[in-house]
Design an enzyme around this catalytic site. Structure first.
Site, PDB file in Angstrom:
ATOM      1  CB  CYS A  14      26.325 -61.663 -23.216  1.00 33.28           C
ATOM      2  SG  CYS A  14      27.549 -62.196 -23.978  1.00 33.28           S
ATOM      3  CE1 TYR A  35      53.010 -73.641 -21.803  1.00 41.61           C
ATOM      4  CE2 TYR A  35      53.746 -74.185 -23.958  1.00 41.61           C
ATOM      5  CZ  TYR A  35      54.269 -73.669 -22.595  1.00 41.61           C
ATOM      6  OH  TYR A  35      55.425 -72.994 -22.516  1.00 41.61           O
ATOM      7  CG  ASP A  60      46.616 -75.281 -27.178  1.00 38.96           C
ATOM      8  OD1 ASP A  60      46.700 -73.901 -27.589  1.00 38.96           O
ATOM      9  OD2 ASP A  60      45.885 -75.736 -26.597  1.00 38.96           O
ATOM     10  CB  CYS A 117      30.730 -54.549 -23.246  1.00 37.75           C
ATOM     11  SG  CYS A 117      31.298 -56.219 -22.897  1.00 37.75           S
ATOM     12  CB  CYS A 136      25.540 -56.818 -27.972  1.00 35.21           C
ATOM     13  SG  CYS A 136      25.544 -56.496 -26.183  1.00 35.21           S
ATOM     14  CD  GLN A 161      40.508 -74.031 -27.379  1.00 30.33           C
ATOM     15  OE1 GLN A 161      40.029 -72.953 -27.642  1.00 30.33           O
ATOM     16  NE2 GLN A 161      41.635 -74.443 -27.325  1.00 30.33           N
ATOM     17  CD  GLU A 218      47.690 -77.817 -17.884  1.00 28.72           C
ATOM     18  OE1 GLU A 218      47.640 -76.803 -16.983  1.00 28.72           O
ATOM     19  OE2 GLU A 218      48.037 -77.788 -19.125  1.00 28.72           O
ATOM     20  CB  CYS A 270      44.751 -67.856 -28.130  1.00 34.01           C
ATOM     21  SG  CYS A 270      45.533 -67.836 -26.699  1.00 34.01           S
TER      22      CYS A 270
END
Length: 412
Positions: free
Chosen positions: A147, A275, A341, A71, A65, A246, A296, A368
């Protein structure tokens, strides 16, 4: 100064040592000898600017890129993919040992089938009639022409939107989503002024399946069906415009497979999915458990989850709307297994306290963010849980982000 890079940070920066203090150098790779200039020195660490690579790593490659070095979106385009996976595995292991004192084997990160063009969603910032990402570590807009993380179709649509934006001083966000299942596209215009809400749909409407405007917190459909459809593991999921899903479809299927495989459900268990979002894990768990409860905090997501359960003919799950730290403190019935999660911030302390009180025999923690994962694992370990498996999954190739699945077993 000259220094040898001996490690990598959780953000993909090269790490060197200067007088015993860590120095973080963006775009430097482990093993490289570099010339760098310290730009900010603090008590415990310094940051530096890469000036020259004196001895390059054999893993170094040319970034695909043209925006890479400006970026803030990608961190690993300057190394080959195998090395990126090795570094991400190392980052997870380092965080678990340093922060959580978790000394266990970390399995090699699972490669994404798609190294490029894997994202099904992109969020663009709009500033003064231009569309792009922010420069690294700033809120200054970098106009983007290409991108390689999004599909060619999403990239083309995004550039059409950029050309349709009226010249003005307004700011806002534009989200483009594309279904992996049926290729349909959705455009969400957030907090844009009336002239942009009129100009953009009229200019690009023919190329999109759906257009939704978010006006004063309310969604207004301008074209098509405001819901996208995805399919994971044989189940269909209908997504409202702002619902979390996701971004890497292939790896989302792998996450579901790993969670089910490691929980080893027999059909007799009562399972908690904390979650839960739109119910991606919940519905798959329900096919292997007696009952599943999803929690949630985003009402639109639980509405999606309930609709998805009905559409898939799944009746042995229910959904509770509210923050996990509030809902779970009220939950009285025990659970045999739990899926966590959480967002990048990890689990609220009250959630972990509630889980410990429930004493499930198995916990599958999907994270994550390695640092908050390590913090939470340390707490769970102190209450009798043992880490049995750590499996990183490369959900976000070329970025510094890495997903992990951890299996914890209660030691009785």
């Amino acid at each position: 100064m000259q220094c040898r890079i001996d490690n990598v940070s959780h953000q993909g920066e090269g790490v060197a040592r200067l007088n015993g203090k860590a120095v973080f150098i963006p775009w430097a790779l482990p093993g490289e000898l570099v010339e760098a200039e310290v730009t900010n020195s603090k008590k415990r660490f310094s940051t530096a600017r890469l000036i020259e690579i004196l001895e390059p790593s054999p893993k170094r490659v040319d970034p695909l890129c043209p925006h890479f070095y400006h970026c803030g979106g990608c961190s690993y385009q300057h190394t080959d993919y195998a090395e990126e996976l090795r570094l991400k595995t190392q980052v997870v292991g380092n965080a678990l040992q340093r922060i959580g004192k978790v000394n266990t084997e970390v399995r090699p990160a699972l490669a994404s089938p798609r190294e490029w063009r894997y994202r099904n969603k992109v969020t663009w910032h709009v500033v003064a009639g231009q569309l792009g990402y922010y420069y690294q570590d700033s809120h200054k807009l970098l106009p983007i022409k290409t991108c390689h993380l999004i599909s060619a179709k999403m990239e083309e649509l995004s550039q059409s939107v950029a050309r349709a934006l009226p010249p003005s001083t307004f700011t806002g966000e534009i989200i483009v989503r594309q279904s992996f299942t049926n290729d349909e596209t959705l455009l969400l215009l957030k907090d844009l002024p009336p002239e942009a809400r009129e100009t953009v749909p009229s200019e690009v409407g023919k190329a999109l399946d759906s257009i939704v405007c978010l006006e004063e917190g309310r969604e207004k459909t301008r074209k098509g069906n405001p819901r996208l459809v995805e399919q994971i593991g044989g189940l269909g999921f209908s997504l409202s415009p702002q619902a979390f899903f996701q971004v890497n479809h292939d790896q989302a299927e792998k996450l579901v497979e790993l969670v089910l495989q490691n929980l080893e459900l027999t059909g007799r268990e009562r399972v908690l999915d904390a979650y839960c979002g739109i119910g991606m894990f919940t519905l798959h768990l329900a096919r292997h458990a007696r009952e599943v409860v999803g929690v949630e905090g985003f009402p639109a997501a639980t509405a999606d989850a309930e609709e998805n359960a009905r559409a898939n003919g799944i009746a042995n799950c229910r959904f509770l709307t509210g923050s996990c730290e509030v809902v779970l403190t009220r939950e009285k019935e025990p659970f045999d297994a739990v899926v966590l999660d959480p967002p990048r911030s990890g689990c609220h302390p009250a959630v972990l306290q509630a889980i410990v009180r429930m004493a499930p025999s198995r916990i599958a923690y999907v994270s994550c963010h390695p640092a908050t994962l390590a913090r939470d694992l340390a707490i769970l370990q102190s209450h009798g849980y043992q880490v049995s498996l750590v499996q990183p999954v490369d959900m976000f190739p070329r970025t510094h982000h890495v997903e992990s699945i951890v299996l914890l077993l209660l030691q009785r």
